[in-house]
Design a protein around this motif. Structure first.
Motif, PDB file in Angstrom:
ATOM      1  N   ALA A   1      38.300   4.693 -14.117  1.00 29.10           N
ATOM      2  CA  ALA A   1      37.781   3.983 -12.948  1.00 29.10           C
ATOM      3  C   ALA A   1      36.489   4.574 -12.404  1.00 29.10           C
ATOM      4  N   THR A   2      36.214   5.826 -12.743  1.00 31.36           N
ATOM      5  CA  THR A   2      35.064   6.516 -12.158  1.00 31.36           C
ATOM      6  C   THR A   2      34.173   7.073 -13.260  1.00 31.36           C
ATOM      7  N   PHE A   3      32.884   6.799 -13.136  1.00 29.56           N
ATOM      8  CA  PHE A   3      31.913   7.273 -14.119  1.00 29.56           C
ATOM      9  C   PHE A   3      30.872   8.143 -13.417  1.00 29.56           C
ATOM     10  N   VAL A   4      30.591   9.282 -14.021  1.00 31.81           N
ATOM     11  CA  VAL A   4      29.548  10.181 -13.525  1.00 31.81           C
ATOM     12  C   VAL A   4      28.401  10.151 -14.529  1.00 31.81           C
ATOM     13  N   ILE A   5      27.203   9.829 -14.052  1.00 26.27           N
ATOM     14  CA  ILE A   5      26.013   9.809 -14.904  1.00 26.27           C
ATOM     15  C   ILE A   5      25.085  10.917 -14.437  1.00 26.27           C
ATOM     16  N   ALA A   6      24.898  11.923 -15.281  1.00 22.61           N
ATOM     17  CA  ALA A   6      24.042  13.056 -14.936  1.00 22.61           C
ATOM     18  C   ALA A   6      22.674  12.856 -15.570  1.00 22.61           C
ATOM     19  N   SER A   7      21.702  12.483 -14.759  1.00 25.47           N
ATOM     20  CA  SER A   7      20.344  12.252 -15.238  1.00 25.47           C
ATOM     21  C   SER A   7      19.445  11.964 -14.049  1.00 25.47           C
ATOM     22  N   ALA A   8      18.135  12.107 -14.264  1.00 29.63           N
ATOM     23  CA  ALA A   8      17.157  11.691 -13.260  1.00 29.63           C
ATOM     24  C   ALA A   8      16.361  10.495 -13.765  1.00 29.63           C
ATOM     25  N   ASP A   9      16.746   9.971 -14.925  1.00 28.05           N
ATOM     26  CA  ASP A   9      16.012   8.896 -15.583  1.00 28.05           C
ATOM     27  C   ASP A   9      16.356   7.549 -14.950  1.00 28.05           C
TER      28      ASP A   9
ATOM     29  N   HIS B   1      31.704  -4.252 -13.236  1.00 26.96           N
ATOM     30  CA  HIS B   1      33.015  -4.230 -13.885  1.00 26.96           C
ATOM     31  C   HIS B   1      34.048  -3.480 -13.042  1.00 26.96           C
ATOM     32  N   GLY B   2      33.718  -3.237 -11.785  1.00 28.29           N
ATOM     33  CA  GLY B   2      34.677  -2.629 -10.871  1.00 28.29           C
ATOM     34  C   GLY B   2      34.763  -1.124 -10.938  1.00 28.29           C
ATOM     35  N   LYS B   3      33.808  -0.471 -11.574  1.00 26.62           N
ATOM     36  CA  LYS B   3      33.826   0.983 -11.689  1.00 26.62           C
ATOM     37  C   LYS B   3      33.053   1.616 -10.536  1.00 26.62           C
ATOM     38  N   TRP B   4      33.466   2.830 -10.197  1.00 25.24           N
ATOM     39  CA  TRP B   4      32.767   3.597  -9.161  1.00 25.24           C
ATOM     40  C   TRP B   4      31.856   4.589  -9.869  1.00 25.24           C
ATOM     41  N   VAL B   5      30.573   4.613  -9.506  1.00 23.97           N
ATOM     42  CA  VAL B   5      29.575   5.384 -10.251  1.00 23.97           C
ATOM     43  C   VAL B   5      28.943   6.451  -9.362  1.00 23.97           C
ATOM     44  N   LEU B   6      29.052   7.693  -9.804  1.00 24.33           N
ATOM     45  CA  LEU B   6      28.375   8.802  -9.134  1.00 24.33           C
ATOM     46  C   LEU B   6      27.192   9.233  -9.990  1.00 24.33           C
ATOM     47  N   GLY B   7      25.997   9.183  -9.429  1.00 20.86           N
ATOM     48  CA  GLY B   7      24.822   9.711 -10.104  1.00 20.86           C
ATOM     49  C   GLY B   7      24.605  11.154  -9.683  1.00 20.86           C
ATOM     50  N   VAL B   8      24.273  12.007 -10.636  1.00 20.93           N
ATOM     51  CA  VAL B   8      24.061  13.427 -10.351  1.00 20.93           C
ATOM     52  C   VAL B   8      22.764  13.863 -11.010  1.00 20.93           C
ATOM     53  N   SER B   9      21.952  14.598 -10.273  1.00 19.35           N
ATOM     54  CA  SER B   9      20.690  15.062 -10.841  1.00 19.35           C
ATOM     55  C   SER B   9      20.253  16.339 -10.159  1.00 19.35           C
TER      56      SER B   9
ATOM     57  N   CYS C   1      23.601   3.450  -7.897  1.00 17.14           N
ATOM     58  CA  CYS C   1      24.893   4.136  -7.989  1.00 17.14           C
ATOM     59  C   CYS C   1      25.719   3.903  -6.729  1.00 17.14           C
ATOM     60  N   SER C   2      27.027   4.070  -6.851  1.00 17.63           N
ATOM     61  CA  SER C   2      27.895   3.997  -5.676  1.00 17.63           C
ATOM     62  C   SER C   2      27.571   5.141  -4.726  1.00 17.63           C
ATOM     63  N   GLU C   3      27.247   6.287  -5.308  1.00 19.84           N
ATOM     64  CA  GLU C   3      26.877   7.472  -4.528  1.00 19.84           C
ATOM     65  C   GLU C   3      26.001   8.342  -5.414  1.00 19.84           C
ATOM     66  N   PHE C   4      25.118   9.112  -4.789  1.00 20.91           N
ATOM     67  CA  PHE C   4      24.249   9.988  -5.571  1.00 20.91           C
ATOM     68  C   PHE C   4      24.288  11.388  -4.980  1.00 20.91           C
ATOM     69  N   HIS C   5      24.303  12.376  -5.883  1.00 20.26           N
ATOM     70  CA  HIS C   5      24.363  13.771  -5.442  1.00 20.26           C
ATOM     71  C   HIS C   5      23.251  14.565  -6.106  1.00 20.26           C
ATOM     72  N   ARG C   6      22.457  15.252  -5.290  1.00 19.47           N
ATOM     73  CA  ARG C   6      21.395  16.119  -5.801  1.00 19.47           C
ATOM     74  C   ARG C   6      21.917  17.545  -5.908  1.00 19.47           C
ATOM     75  N   LEU C   7      21.745  18.136  -7.066  1.00 12.20           N
ATOM     76  CA  LEU C   7      22.177  19.508  -7.284  1.00 12.20           C
ATOM     77  C   LEU C   7      21.046  20.475  -6.955  1.00 12.20           C
ATOM     78  N   PRO C   8      21.344  21.551  -6.231  1.00  9.15           N
ATOM     79  CA  PRO C   8      20.311  22.575  -6.025  1.00  9.15           C
ATOM     80  C   PRO C   8      20.025  23.262  -7.343  1.00  9.15           C
ATOM     81  N   MET C   9      18.764  23.387  -7.679  1.00  7.90           N
ATOM     82  CA  MET C   9      18.445  23.965  -8.977  1.00  7.90           C
ATOM     83  C   MET C   9      16.991  24.388  -9.029  1.00  7.90           C
ATOM     84  N   GLY C  10      16.673  25.022 -10.138  1.00  9.13           N
ATOM     85  CA  GLY C  10      15.280  25.300 -10.445  1.00  9.13           C
ATOM     86  C   GLY C  10      14.739  26.515  -9.717  1.00  9.13           C
TER      87      GLY C  10
END
Length: 272
Positions: A132-140, A153-161, A173-182
Motif C-alpha cells: 500500500a505504501t511506496f517510498v521513492i528515494a530520488s531528487a529527479d 491506483h490508491g497507493k500512498w507515496v513518500l518521496g525522500v531526497s 507525492c503524498s508526502e515528501f521528506h528532505r534528509l539532512p546531508m552533504g
C-alpha cells in the motif's frame, strides 16, 4: 488517512495513569488520541502499523549509498518494509554492491535505463501485490509521473531526497521528506575551489569524467565525500558553475579557474 509524526501515550487499563509502568508510549501517524481511547483501538492501530506493507525504490544514480539507512529508517515508520530495490547505471554500482539488505538492479550504460526500469517495476508491484505504501528515494523530477500514477491506483507515496528535489516531484507525492546531508557550506566552498583548480587548467576544453575523477582523487576527494551518488549528478546540479557535454565537463562559459573564483567572491561583478 493523513500521515505525520505525532506521539501519543496509551494509559494503563488498570490505573488509567500515563506514568504507570504498564503504560505504552507509541508513535502513530495522524490519529486522534481521544478517539483511540474511546474506541479502544490501540491494539488495532499497532496491528495496522505492522501489517502495512512498504516498498522502497531507490534511484541509485542520484542517491548515494550512505543515505540508505536514513531512507529505510523513514520507511519503517510507515509499516513493514518488504522490498528495497536500488536501480543504478552499471558504472555507479560499486558503492551499492557493498550495501546489505537491498536488491540491486544494475542497468546498462544507456540514457535513463535505470529510471525506466524503476518505474516499470514499481508499477508492476503496485498492480500485482497488496503493498500500500511506496517510498521513492530520488531528487529527479522525472519520477513525478510515477508518483502520480501510483496514487491513482490508491497507493500512498513518500518521496525522500537528500538533494534539491523539484517542486513538481514534491507536489506529486503524498508526502515528501528532505534528509539532512552533504558537506556544510565551508566544506562545499572548499570542494568547489578544488574543482575550479582542476577544470581551470583547461577552462574551455572539456576533461573526461574519468580523468576529472582521477584528478579529484589525487586531491583527496572521492565520490563518498559528495552529497550526490557520483560526479555527474553533482556537477549537473551546479549547472551555473560547470557544463557537462559528451566529452566530459568544463567550467561554465569561458571562465578560467581564477576568474571563476573571483566571480564567487564578488557575485555582483558578473563575468570578468
Amino acid at each position: 488517512m493523513q500521515r505525520g509524526m505525532s506521539a501519543f501515550v496509551v494509559t494503563c487499563v488498570n490505573c488509567r495513569g500515563a506514568g504507570c509502568i504498564n503504560a505504552v508510549k507509541l508513535s502513530w501517524l495522524g490519529h486522534d488520541l481521544a478517539a483511540m481511547r474511546r474506541d479502544g483501538d490501540c491494539m488495532n492501530m499497532l496491528n495496522q502499523i505492522h501489517s502495512t506493507r512498504v516498498a522502497v525504490f531507490v534511484d541509485g544514480d542520484n542517491v548515494p549509498p550512505k543515505l540508505i539507512d536514513p531512507v529505510l529508517e523513514r520507511a519503517k515508520h510507515l509499516g513493514r518494509v518488504d522490498a528495497v530495490r536500488v536501480y543504478a547505471d552499471e558504472c555507479h554500482v560499486d558503492g551499492w554492491c557493498k550495501t546489505p539488505g537491498i536488491t540491486l538492479a544494475p542497468m546498462a550504460s544507456s540514457k535513463n535505463a535505470s529510471d525506466i526500469a524503476l518505474c516499470l517495476d514499481a508499477l508492476e508491484l503496485a498492480l500485482s501485490s497488496d503493498i500500500a505504501t511506496f517510498v521513492i528515494a530520488s531528487a529527479d523530477q522525472g519520477f513525478a509521473h510515477l508518483a502520480q500514477r501510483l496514487r491513482t491506483h490508491g497507493k500512498w507515496v513518500l518521496g525522500v531526497s537528500g538533494g534539491k528535489p523539484s517542486d513538481f516531484f514534491q507536489n506529486s507525492c503524498s508526502e515528501f521528506h528532505r534528509l539532512p546531508m552533504g558537506p556544510n557550506e565551508a566544506a562545499l566552498d572548499a570542494l568547489h575551489s578544488k574543482i575550479a583548480g582542476v577544470l581551470g587548467q583547461t577552462p574551455t576544453k572539456p576533461i573526461s569524467l574519468a580523468n576529472f575523477g582521477h584528478e579529484m582523487y589525487q586531491l583527496g576527494v572521492t565520490t563518498s565525500d559528495l552529497p550526490n551518488a557520483n560526479w555527474r549528478s553533482f556537477l549537473a546540479g551546479h549547472a551555473d558553475r560547470y557544463t557537462l557535454c559528451p566529452l566530459g565537463v568544463r567550467l561554465s562559459g569561458d571562465l578560467t579557474g581564477q576568474q571563476w573564483l573571483n566571480r564567487r567572491a564578488n557575485p555582483g561583478t558578473g563575468r570578468q
